[in-house]
Design an enzyme around this catalytic site. Sequence first.
Site, PDB file in Angstrom:
ATOM      1  N   ARG A  38     -72.099  48.589 -94.874  1.00  0.00           N
ATOM      2  CA  ARG A  38     -72.029  49.678 -95.849  1.00  0.00           C
ATOM      3  C   ARG A  38     -73.342  50.441 -95.956  1.00  0.00           C
ATOM      4  NH1 ARG A  38     -71.770  50.037-102.083  1.00  0.00           N
ATOM      5  NH2 ARG A  38     -70.123  51.579-102.513  1.00  0.00           N
ATOM      6  N   LEU A  64     -69.342  57.575-103.091  1.00  0.00           N
ATOM      7  CA  LEU A  64     -68.789  56.452-102.345  1.00  0.00           C
ATOM      8  C   LEU A  64     -68.209  55.484-103.367  1.00  0.00           C
ATOM      9  CD1 LEU A  64     -68.533  55.020 -99.580  1.00  0.00           C
ATOM     10  CD2 LEU A  64     -70.799  54.062 -99.983  1.00  0.00           C
ATOM     11  N   SER A  65     -66.924  55.207-103.262  1.00  0.00           N
ATOM     12  CA  SER A  65     -66.242  54.383-104.264  1.00  0.00           C
ATOM     13  C   SER A  65     -66.758  52.949-104.281  1.00  0.00           C
ATOM     14  CB  SER A  65     -64.731  54.361-103.983  1.00  0.00           C
ATOM     15  OG  SER A  65     -64.171  55.641-104.116  1.00  0.00           O
ATOM     16  N   ARG A  66     -66.575  52.288-105.389  1.00  0.00           N
ATOM     17  CA  ARG A  66     -66.930  50.878-105.504  1.00  0.00           C
ATOM     18  C   ARG A  66     -66.165  50.070-104.460  1.00  0.00           C
ATOM     19  NH1 ARG A  66     -65.183  49.390-111.287  1.00  0.00           N
ATOM     20  NH2 ARG A  66     -65.573  47.296-110.457  1.00  0.00           N
TER      21      ARG A  66
END
Length: 218
Positions: A38, A64-66
């Site tokens: 990530r 950027l999503s969890r």
Amino acid sequence: MGLSRDANTEARHRLVGLLQEQGITNQRVLNAFWQVPRHQFIEPALQFRAYEDVTLPIGFQQTLSRPSVVAFQLQRALSRVPKPRFILEIGSGSGYQTALLTHLCLRVYSVERIAGLHQCVDQRLRGLGQRNFRLRHGDGFDGWAQHGPFEVIIAAACAPQVPEAWLEQLAPGGVMLMPIEQSTGQAMLEVHKTDDGEVHQMIVNEASFVPCLPGKVG
């Protein structure tokens, strides 16, 4: 400042453990999170937070999503379609979710409306050795009919309603996960199309995503 290689590996291991604690049990989803770094999808100044379960900015007023939110969507999708061939992603963003999806299907088709984001994704994915993806700079509301139907459709932005194009491009037996606007706020909607084409919709969770906007930028 980013983490060292060993620290990133340890942090990724902790993230996978956290996802398991939060109810992610699908081994293919967990393996994808283990395999995709990530931190390579985040600007260097924020890489030290790459493996926290937090939303992070990626520029262009996008986020950027969890990881837990992404994992939840992917697990729901694979519970309906365990081994999808073709997945349509609405909103490539940084390319992180796209990278995860490449480990779960034969090929990912991803549409991004912001040129500045779209241009980075190809380089990032190829840098990881991925080839089973196709990217398009375009209006996400249009989907990508040329390569449909898709067994899975995943949206990374919140729409006011289910776009007709997405329903048309969802294969019989397929599933779509998308955040949708409601009077009380956003919610995660699961749309399932039966083998005979009947459509069923179900709210599965609360959600918080950037809006899905029409057209393309840049």
